[in-house]
Motif scaffolding. Structure first.
Motif, PDB file in Angstrom:
ATOM      1  N   LEU A 140       0.856  -1.173   0.000  1.00  0.00           N
ATOM      2  CA  LEU A 140       0.000   0.000   0.000  1.00  0.00           C
ATOM      3  C   LEU A 140       0.896   1.228   0.000  1.00  0.00           C
ATOM      4  O   LEU A 140       1.744   1.390   0.883  1.00  0.00           O
ATOM      5  CB  LEU A 140      -0.918   0.023   1.223  1.00  0.00           C
ATOM      6  N   ALA A 141       0.712   2.070  -1.004  1.00  0.00           N
ATOM      7  CA  ALA A 141       1.492   3.298  -1.086  1.00  0.00           C
ATOM      8  C   ALA A 141       0.949   4.316  -0.086  1.00  0.00           C
ATOM      9  O   ALA A 141      -0.198   4.212   0.361  1.00  0.00           O
ATOM     10  CB  ALA A 141       1.396   3.872  -2.500  1.00  0.00           C
ATOM     11  N   PRO A 142       1.758   5.294   0.291  1.00  0.00           N
ATOM     12  CA  PRO A 142       1.264   6.330   1.210  1.00  0.00           C
ATOM     13  C   PRO A 142      -0.011   6.996   0.718  1.00  0.00           C
ATOM     14  O   PRO A 142      -0.927   7.251   1.492  1.00  0.00           O
ATOM     15  CB  PRO A 142       2.430   7.322   1.270  1.00  0.00           C
ATOM     16  N   SER A 143      -0.071   7.250  -0.589  1.00  0.00           N
ATOM     17  CA  SER A 143      -1.262   7.909  -1.121  1.00  0.00           C
ATOM     18  C   SER A 143      -2.475   6.995  -1.049  1.00  0.00           C
ATOM     19  O   SER A 143      -3.614   7.465  -1.003  1.00  0.00           O
ATOM     20  CB  SER A 143      -1.024   8.345  -2.567  1.00  0.00           C
ATOM     21  N   ASP A 144      -2.265   5.666  -1.037  1.00  0.00           N
ATOM     22  CA  ASP A 144      -3.367   4.726  -0.861  1.00  0.00           C
ATOM     23  C   ASP A 144      -3.863   4.750   0.582  1.00  0.00           C
ATOM     24  O   ASP A 144      -5.055   4.901   0.859  1.00  0.00           O
ATOM     25  CB  ASP A 144      -2.923   3.298  -1.204  1.00  0.00           C
ATOM     26  N   THR A 145      -2.928   4.586   1.514  1.00  0.00           N
ATOM     27  CA  THR A 145      -3.297   4.463   2.922  1.00  0.00           C
ATOM     28  C   THR A 145      -3.942   5.728   3.448  1.00  0.00           C
ATOM     29  O   THR A 145      -4.866   5.674   4.266  1.00  0.00           O
ATOM     30  CB  THR A 145      -2.052   4.121   3.763  1.00  0.00           C
ATOM     31  N   ALA A 146      -3.462   6.881   2.997  1.00  0.00           N
ATOM     32  CA  ALA A 146      -3.998   8.147   3.489  1.00  0.00           C
ATOM     33  C   ALA A 146      -5.454   8.350   3.104  1.00  0.00           C
ATOM     34  O   ALA A 146      -6.155   9.160   3.707  1.00  0.00           O
ATOM     35  CB  ALA A 146      -3.159   9.308   2.961  1.00  0.00           C
ATOM     36  N   ARG A 147      -5.940   7.588   2.100  1.00  0.00           N
ATOM     37  CA  ARG A 147      -7.322   7.740   1.646  1.00  0.00           C
ATOM     38  C   ARG A 147      -8.300   6.840   2.392  1.00  0.00           C
ATOM     39  O   ARG A 147      -9.512   6.977   2.244  1.00  0.00           O
ATOM     40  CB  ARG A 147      -7.401   7.440   0.143  1.00  0.00           C
ATOM     41  N   LEU A 148      -7.796   5.899   3.180  1.00  0.00           N
ATOM     42  CA  LEU A 148      -8.675   4.930   3.832  1.00  0.00           C
ATOM     43  C   LEU A 148      -9.574   5.598   4.871  1.00  0.00           C
ATOM     44  O   LEU A 148      -9.142   6.495   5.596  1.00  0.00           O
ATOM     45  CB  LEU A 148      -7.845   3.838   4.495  1.00  0.00           C
ATOM     46  N   ASP A 149     -10.803   5.116   4.944  1.00  0.00           N
ATOM     47  CA  ASP A 149     -11.776   5.615   5.918  1.00  0.00           C
ATOM     48  C   ASP A 149     -11.782   4.673   7.116  1.00  0.00           C
ATOM     49  O   ASP A 149     -12.226   3.526   7.009  1.00  0.00           O
ATOM     50  CB  ASP A 149     -13.162   5.664   5.266  1.00  0.00           C
TER      51      ASP A 149
END
Length: 560
Positions: A165-174
């Motif tokens: 999981l890239a940082p930009s992926d993880t930062a979007r998680l709810d």
């Protein structure tokens, strides 16, 4: 159905059960065309347009991440923007295009060697290869018009599985929808793990190739405390792992023999206040004010800062809120501040050195806002970062007195808050007696203290084993600070990563800390450990650890 248990690295001390959703983040490309058919100028223009679009996306995502998880975590997007403009990478892409590759294929090729080099290293540096992959995949999506899975809109109760999981992926998680996630690759210091802790999402990383065999739609339990992923958990597994999340208590805690220990939260943005309250934090032990100054073209004015400090203190009525004055320099530059490049910025002009020097005007404005806020709310405290000499504290206290007089002359309500010093340097540890005689509290920042005591940069993976607060010299600096603070009638806290490790709580209680401040998600676990401690036994444990001569000996003592 047989329960399958997979082991990895626990990233967050929480557990969650849900239904598997797989995230496949790579972009597949067809075979490249005949080089003679490639329009070089057209492909170069497409690459340049993709870079510009990537910069815009990264700026937007940095702001979203800053609001959700704080400035320290959001800084990764600054590194990604640097990768977009890295001469080695951009030069490699342009050379490949000029040799007849279309822009997407050229991007994929140019990133191969840099990613491979990082993966060949050890520790946290190897994990930075994921950052390069994130930038590569972003450019590929832009160039090919590829779709991106909206990880911010996953079904409630999802367990997200991915290779990485890239940082930009993880930062979007709810956090309200995602019950947890697990990855094939990654370590505790990967940005996915760091973001998971900030968001409070159960996570296990580095599970290995076996995770790839877990199919979409399966029920999975993710235990980020023990670092276990359980596929098709049975009743026994649910009973054993379902209680991994520690119950939140909003009451203050004490050891079994009655010694009170304050357990507070570190926050970097106002958006993090609610999470700290929900986790039962006894106030704020470190409120980083840098977020007010970043991502803008000019500094915040006095009124904006005043409003922020009042809001932070109002979230914890009756509890102490400790505000750290502006700590820039080192790895935290501000674009509108004139800070020339330094050979070693961590040993240069940062923290209180800048506040008493080139950033004196910013410091005065901040002090005015803080003294006004101290008159409006209860229990506001202020501490000065990176103090290494008594003269620096004396100068800072003089500035506080001068600002108070200025506000009085203007007829403005003001109050001098409780004032303290961060202990982050060997210098401050050696003069802790003199600092405690002048200040009302000392707060130990173990991240920087370990860096400076052991002469091991936090950013250098080659010396990562030295950057550990369990090395005897660091433990002895902590003990010296606690004893000096108490002799000077100052309370002593800790706001570094060490404070948030439940496995070290008994040791810290034994060392005599009055307050521990940490990421909000670990507050319940640390409170539970404090309540289980016997202070006398903890003191004996600390004495044994302090008598050790090596880190391995310290670890053996703690394991016993």
């Amino acid at each position: 159905m047989v329960t399958l248990e997979l082991s990895g690295v626990g990233a967050t001390p929480r557990a969650g059960i849900g239904t598997v959703v797989w995230h496949r983040g790579t972009t597949d490309l067809p075979e490249p065309p005949d080089p003679k058919t490639v329009d070089v100028d057209e492909q170069l223009a497409a690459f340049e347009a993709a870079r510009e679009r990537a910069r815009e996306q990264l700026a937007d995502e940095r702001e979203r991440a800053r609001e959700r998880v704080g400035d320290d975590e959001a800084e990764i997007f600054d590194a990604h923007r640097a990768f977009v403009d890295d001469p080695e990478i951009t030069g490699g892409v342009e050379a490949a295009i000029e040799n007849g590759l279309p822009a997407p294929h050229a991007v994929r090729q140019a990133f191969e060697d840099p990613i491979a080099r990082l993966e060949g290293l050890e520790g946290s540096t190897a994990e930075r290869a994921d950052d390069l992959r994130d930038v590569r995949d972003r450019l590929l999506r832009i160039l090919t018009g590829g779709d991106r899975t909206d990880l911010g809109d996953l079904p409630e109760g999802s367990i997200l599985l991915a290779e990485r999981l890239a940082p930009s992926d993880t930062a979007r998680l709810d956090p309200d929808a995602v019950a947890g996630f697990a990855t094939v690759f990654g370590g505790r210091t990967s940005h996915a793990a760091i973001f998971a802790r900030s968001l409070g999402i159960p996570a296990v990383v580095g599970v290995g190739d076996e995770l790839a065999q877990v199919g979409e739609g399966r029920e999975v339990l993710v235990d980020g405390d023990d670092g276990v992923v359980v596929v098709d958990p049975d009743d026994a597994a649910r009973e054993r792992l379902g209680g991994a999340a520690t119950a939140v208590t909003r009451d203050r805690v004490a050891t079994t023999d009655g010694r009170a220990v304050e357990v507070a939260a570190n926050v970097g943005t106002l958006a993090e206040l609610d999470g700290a309250v929900e986790q039962g934090a006894d106030g704020i032990g470190l409120f980083r004010t840098e977020f007010l100054f970043l991502d803008r073209d000019s500094p915040p004015d006095e009124d904006e800062q005043y409003d922020a400090y009042v809001e932070a203190a109002s979230a914890f009525p009756g509890d102490r809120v400790v505000v750290r004055t502006l700590d820039v320099g080192g790895d935290k530059p501000i674009p509108y501040v004139d800070a020339p490049g330094e050979t070693n910025p961590f040993l240069g002009e940062r923290g209180i050195r800048r506040s008493l020097g080139p950033d004196a005007d910013l410091f005065e404005t901040q002090l005015r806002a803080l003294l006004r806020a101290a008159a409006a709310v209860d229990e506001l405290s202020v501490m000065f970062p990176l103090v290494a000499r008594v003269e620096e504290l004396d100068a800072a206290l003089s500035r506080v007195e001068a600002v108070a007089e200025e506000l009085a002359d203007e007829g403005v309500d003001r109050a001098i808050p409780e004032l303290g010093v961060m202990i982050e340097t060997p210098g401050s540890a050696f003069v802790a007696e003199e600092l405690a005689a002048r200040a009302e509290f000392l707060s130990i920042g173990t991240n920087d203290l370990a860096q400076y005591v052991m002469a091991a940069s936090r950013e250098n993976a080659r010396v990562a084993d030295l950057h550990d607060p369990l090395h005897p010299p660091v433990l002895r600096a902590i003990r010296r600070t606690v004893e000096a603070g108490h002799e000077g009638d100052a309370w002593v806290g800790m706001c570094g990563e060490m404070a948030g490790d439940p496995d070290l709580t008994e040791l810290l209680v034994g060392l005599g800390l009055d307050e521990l401040s940490m990421s909000a998600v670990t507050v319940p676990d640390v409170k539970a450990r404090v309540a289980e401690c016997d202070a006398e036994n903890a003191r004996e444990l600390a004495e044994r650890a302090l008598s050790a001569t090596t880190r391995d000996e310290v670890l053996s003592i703690l394991e016993e």
